[in-house]
Scaffold this motif. Structure first.
Motif, PDB file in Angstrom:
ATOM      1  N   ASP A  23       0.862  -1.189   0.000  1.00  0.00           N
ATOM      2  CA  ASP A  23       0.000   0.000   0.000  1.00  0.00           C
ATOM      3  C   ASP A  23       0.896   1.236   0.000  1.00  0.00           C
ATOM      4  OD1 ASP A  23      -1.695  -2.141   0.589  1.00  0.00           O
ATOM      5  OD2 ASP A  23      -2.691  -1.155   2.264  1.00  0.00           O
ATOM      6  N   LYS A  59       0.158  -8.629  -1.545  1.00  0.00           N
ATOM      7  CA  LYS A  59      -1.163  -8.072  -1.883  1.00  0.00           C
ATOM      8  C   LYS A  59      -1.054  -6.578  -2.192  1.00  0.00           C
ATOM      9  CE  LYS A  59      -4.327  -7.142   1.285  1.00  0.00           C
ATOM     10  NZ  LYS A  59      -4.696  -5.733   1.021  1.00  0.00           N
ATOM     11  N   GLN A  61      -2.451  -3.096  -3.230  1.00  0.00           N
ATOM     12  CA  GLN A  61      -3.772  -2.451  -3.173  1.00  0.00           C
ATOM     13  C   GLN A  61      -3.831  -1.446  -4.326  1.00  0.00           C
ATOM     14  OE1 GLN A  61      -6.281  -0.432  -3.053  1.00  0.00           O
ATOM     15  NE2 GLN A  61      -7.568  -1.925  -2.012  1.00  0.00           N
ATOM     16  N   ASP A  93      -5.568  -6.490  -4.728  1.00  0.00           N
ATOM     17  CA  ASP A  93      -6.669  -6.044  -3.877  1.00  0.00           C
ATOM     18  C   ASP A  93      -7.379  -4.899  -4.578  1.00  0.00           C
ATOM     19  OD1 ASP A  93      -8.404  -5.425  -1.877  1.00  0.00           O
ATOM     20  OD2 ASP A  93      -6.886  -4.673  -0.482  1.00  0.00           O
ATOM     21  N   LYS A  95     -11.188  -5.162  -4.755  1.00  0.00           N
ATOM     22  CA  LYS A  95     -12.561  -5.200  -4.193  1.00  0.00           C
ATOM     23  C   LYS A  95     -13.592  -4.806  -5.227  1.00  0.00           C
ATOM     24  CE  LYS A  95     -11.001  -4.264   0.530  1.00  0.00           C
ATOM     25  NZ  LYS A  95      -9.611  -3.898   0.251  1.00  0.00           N
ATOM     26  N   THR A 120      -9.362  -9.564  -5.044  1.00  0.00           N
ATOM     27  CA  THR A 120     -10.447  -9.430  -4.064  1.00  0.00           C
ATOM     28  C   THR A 120     -11.674  -8.868  -4.773  1.00  0.00           C
ATOM     29  OG1 THR A 120      -9.675  -7.224  -3.404  1.00  0.00           O
ATOM     30  CG2 THR A 120      -8.911  -9.094  -2.083  1.00  0.00           C
ATOM     31  N   THR A 147     -15.609  -7.999   6.914  1.00  0.00           N
ATOM     32  CA  THR A 147     -14.454  -7.114   6.747  1.00  0.00           C
ATOM     33  C   THR A 147     -13.954  -6.590   8.096  1.00  0.00           C
ATOM     34  OG1 THR A 147     -15.910  -5.231   6.299  1.00  0.00           O
ATOM     35  CG2 THR A 147     -15.100  -6.483   4.394  1.00  0.00           C
ATOM     36  N   SER A 148     -12.716  -6.070   8.088  1.00  0.00           N
ATOM     37  CA  SER A 148     -12.035  -5.738   9.346  1.00  0.00           C
ATOM     38  C   SER A 148     -12.463  -4.402   9.942  1.00  0.00           C
ATOM     39  CB  SER A 148     -10.519  -5.687   9.104  1.00  0.00           C
ATOM     40  OG  SER A 148     -10.187  -4.592   8.268  1.00  0.00           O
ATOM     41  N   VAL A 191     -12.493 -13.138   2.641  1.00  0.00           N
ATOM     42  CA  VAL A 191     -11.853 -12.140   3.497  1.00  0.00           C
ATOM     43  C   VAL A 191     -12.587 -12.076   4.825  1.00  0.00           C
ATOM     44  CG1 VAL A 191     -11.335  -9.685   3.822  1.00  0.00           C
ATOM     45  CG2 VAL A 191     -11.144 -10.704   1.535  1.00  0.00           C
ATOM     46  N   LEU A 213      -8.275 -14.865   3.644  1.00  0.00           N
ATOM     47  CA  LEU A 213      -7.403 -13.687   3.662  1.00  0.00           C
ATOM     48  C   LEU A 213      -7.813 -12.869   4.875  1.00  0.00           C
ATOM     49  CD1 LEU A 213      -5.362 -11.626   2.429  1.00  0.00           C
ATOM     50  CD2 LEU A 213      -7.263 -10.746   1.053  1.00  0.00           C
ATOM     51  N   PRO A 215      -6.914  -9.602   6.862  1.00  0.00           N
ATOM     52  CA  PRO A 215      -6.246  -8.341   7.144  1.00  0.00           C
ATOM     53  C   PRO A 215      -6.661  -7.842   8.521  1.00  0.00           C
ATOM     54  CG  PRO A 215      -8.031  -8.037   5.557  1.00  0.00           C
ATOM     55  CD  PRO A 215      -8.165  -9.408   6.101  1.00  0.00           C
ATOM     56  N   ALA A 219      -1.374  -2.443  12.037  1.00  0.00           N
ATOM     57  CA  ALA A 219      -1.910  -1.091  12.218  1.00  0.00           C
ATOM     58  C   ALA A 219      -3.346  -1.081  12.745  1.00  0.00           C
ATOM     59  CB  ALA A 219      -1.823  -0.321  10.896  1.00  0.00           C
ATOM     60  N   GLN A 220      -4.155  -2.089  12.406  1.00  0.00           N
ATOM     61  CA  GLN A 220      -5.555  -2.100  12.860  1.00  0.00           C
ATOM     62  C   GLN A 220      -5.740  -2.803  14.208  1.00  0.00           C
ATOM     63  OE1 GLN A 220      -8.531  -2.963   9.667  1.00  0.00           O
ATOM     64  NE2 GLN A 220      -6.800  -2.855   8.259  1.00  0.00           N
ATOM     65  N   SER A 243      -0.423  -7.925   6.622  1.00  0.00           N
ATOM     66  CA  SER A 243      -0.028  -6.700   7.307  1.00  0.00           C
ATOM     67  C   SER A 243       0.583  -5.778   6.263  1.00  0.00           C
ATOM     68  CB  SER A 243       0.982  -6.994   8.424  1.00  0.00           C
ATOM     69  OG  SER A 243       1.338  -5.793   9.088  1.00  0.00           O
ATOM     70  N   SER A 244       0.139  -4.535   6.229  1.00  0.00           N
ATOM     71  CA  SER A 244       0.645  -3.569   5.248  1.00  0.00           C
ATOM     72  C   SER A 244       1.478  -2.505   5.953  1.00  0.00           C
ATOM     73  CB  SER A 244      -0.519  -2.916   4.481  1.00  0.00           C
ATOM     74  OG  SER A 244      -1.336  -3.875   3.863  1.00  0.00           O
ATOM     75  N   ARG A 245       0.842  -1.490   6.551  1.00  0.00           N
ATOM     76  CA  ARG A 245       1.583  -0.334   7.071  1.00  0.00           C
ATOM     77  C   ARG A 245       2.624  -0.707   8.122  1.00  0.00           C
ATOM     78  NH1 ARG A 245      -3.786   2.912   8.482  1.00  0.00           N
ATOM     79  NH2 ARG A 245      -4.420   0.727   8.718  1.00  0.00           N
TER      80      ARG A 245
HETATM   81  O1  LIG Z   1      -9.465  -6.933   1.200  1.00  0.00           O
HETATM   82  C1  LIG Z   1      -8.607  -6.464   1.963  1.00  0.00           C
HETATM   83  O2  LIG Z   1      -7.418  -6.677   1.759  1.00  0.00           O
HETATM   84  C2  LIG Z   1      -9.061  -5.775   3.182  1.00  0.00           C
HETATM   85  C3  LIG Z   1     -10.265  -6.186   3.689  1.00  0.00           C
HETATM   86  C4  LIG Z   1     -10.660  -5.751   4.977  1.00  0.00           C
HETATM   87  O3  LIG Z   1     -11.684  -6.160   5.492  1.00  0.00           O
HETATM   88  N1  LIG Z   1      -9.842  -4.890   5.633  1.00  0.00           N
HETATM   89  C5  LIG Z   1      -8.654  -4.439   5.118  1.00  0.00           C
HETATM   90  O4  LIG Z   1      -7.965  -3.683   5.810  1.00  0.00           O
HETATM   91  N2  LIG Z   1      -8.283  -4.814   3.854  1.00  0.00           N
HETATM   92  C6  LIG Z   1      -7.054  -4.269   3.236  1.00  0.00           C
HETATM   93  O5  LIG Z   1      -5.925  -4.756   3.979  1.00  0.00           O
HETATM   94  C7  LIG Z   1      -4.929  -3.744   4.118  1.00  0.00           C
HETATM   95  C8  LIG Z   1      -4.713  -3.455   5.599  1.00  0.00           C
HETATM   96  O6  LIG Z   1      -3.640  -2.585   5.768  1.00  0.00           O
HETATM   97  P1  LIG Z   1      -2.951  -2.338   7.199  1.00  0.00           P
HETATM   98  O7  LIG Z   1      -4.050  -1.971   8.141  1.00  0.00           O
HETATM   99  O8  LIG Z   1      -2.001  -1.216   6.940  1.00  0.00           O
HETATM  100  O9  LIG Z   1      -2.262  -3.609   7.590  1.00  0.00           O
HETATM  101  C9  LIG Z   1      -5.408  -2.555   3.293  1.00  0.00           C
HETATM  102  O10 LIG Z   1      -4.872  -2.685   1.979  1.00  0.00           O
HETATM  103  C10 LIG Z   1      -6.917  -2.740   3.234  1.00  0.00           C
HETATM  104  O11 LIG Z   1      -7.471  -2.191   2.049  1.00  0.00           O
END
Ligand SMILES: O=C(O)c1cc(=O)[nH]c(=O)n1[C@@H]1O[C@H](COP(=O)(O)O)[C@@H](O)[C@H]1O
Length: 275
Positions: A23, A59, A61, A93, A95, A120, A147-148, A191, A213, A215, A219-220, A243-245
């Motif tokens: 990302d 992954k 985005q 990713d 969506k 996705t 979703t998260s 997801v 999958l 996420p 960070a979350q 994990s992204s950020r």
């Molecule tokens: O489909 C996804 O990847 C996704 C679904 C979801 O429910 N929540 C979610 O955070 N994501 C993606 O997962 C990544 C989370 O990033 P970080 O929170 O930085 O780890 C981002 O690219 C979101 O777009």
């Protein structure tokens, strides 16, 4: 190679359930990359090369690339992963969700333009909106289920009537529909956010060995131990934990890729401790 075969091989060979999310946010790039026209590619390439042996998939985005007019850099990045790190599945990713004719164009974009191994997809427009992706039987179709994000409950938690009687939550219907109907080619995954381990367990119970999958760690704030306990399959795999950020921006200086590697290693090992 079929996405599912590549994913299974990566789980085993790299002993990893970690998915590193790409990302790229130029505002957080180290100073030496700021202002370079190829900064998005160079940043992501450095992360990929530093972490590829530690992941079961990457992954990217798509919004982070499109927002910077860097779609060409996304194409180059995915090509780089295929050439330099063969066998590492790439999940685009995006969506996506639209009527079938338009979904067909999104499928061409993902699988033929970008050469992603999986995408996705938002399932809430129903079966015909997902069929163009399912038709690529060797590609992964990863459907949003639970979703998260906090607002995920607004709709996904609504109770709906269950055919044959009783009620179920909307995300449970999605999980059952995908597992029992849409997965005829064995190319579907779901997801489920790491921020909701109870629902990960519920989706695992409804879908057997289907890959998830997940996420939301890093960070979350999702809990790794609870995620793995709730979501692992019988053989201790079954998860792409993203994990992204927390990995991309573990360091802010010229040695950012080394810092990302350390963060990825720690995360992979933390996941493995609970498998
Ligand atoms: O489909 C996804 O990847 C996704 C679904 C979801 O429910 N929540 C979610 O955070 N994501 C993606 O997962 C990544 C989370 O990033 P970080 O929170 O930085 O780890 C981002 O690219 C979101 O777009």
């Amino acid at each position: 190679m079929h996405f599912m075969s590549a994913l299974r091989a990566a789980w085993q060979q790299r002993d990893s359930l970690l998915c590193v999310g790409l990302d790229p946010d130029p505002a957080r790039f180290p100073a030496h990359l700021q202002g370079r026209p190829d900064a998005v590619f160079e940043f992501c390439k450095a992360i990929v090369d530093a972490t590829a042996d530690l992941v079961c998939c990457f992954k990217p985005q798509i919004a982070y690339f499109a927002a910077q007019r860097a779609e060409d850099q996304l194409e180059a990045l995915i090509a780089h992963i295929h050439v330099r790190h063969p066998g590492t599945p790439v999940v685009l990713d995006a969506k996506r969700g639209d009527i079938g004719s338009t979904a067909g164009q999104y499928a061409v974009e993902a699988f033929e333009r970008y050469r992603a191994d999986a995408i996705t997809v938002n399932p809430y427009m129903g079966r015909d909106s997902v069929e163009p992706y399912l038709a690529y039987a060797d590609k992964g179709v990863i459907l949003l289920c639970r979703t998260s994000n906090p607002g995920g409950s607004d709709l996904q938690f609504l109770e709906v009537g269950r055919p044959g009687g009783g009620v179920e939550k909307l995300y449970e219907r999605v999980a059952r529909l995908v597992a029992e109907d849409w997965n005829a080619s064995g190319n579907c995954a779901l997801v489920v956010g790491a921020t909701f381990p109870d629902e990960i367990a519920r989706v695992r119970a409804l879908t057997g060995e289907m890959p998830l999958l997940v996420p939301g760690i890093g960070a979350q704030g999702g809990d790794i131990a609870a995620t793995v306990a709730a979501g692992r399959s019988a053989d201790g795999t079954g998860l792409m934990i993203n994990s992204s950020r927390a990995i991309l921006y573990a360091g802010a200086d010229e040695d950012f890729a080394a810092a990302a590697r350390r963060a990825a290693l720690d995360t992979r090992d933390a996941i493995n401790a609970y498998r």
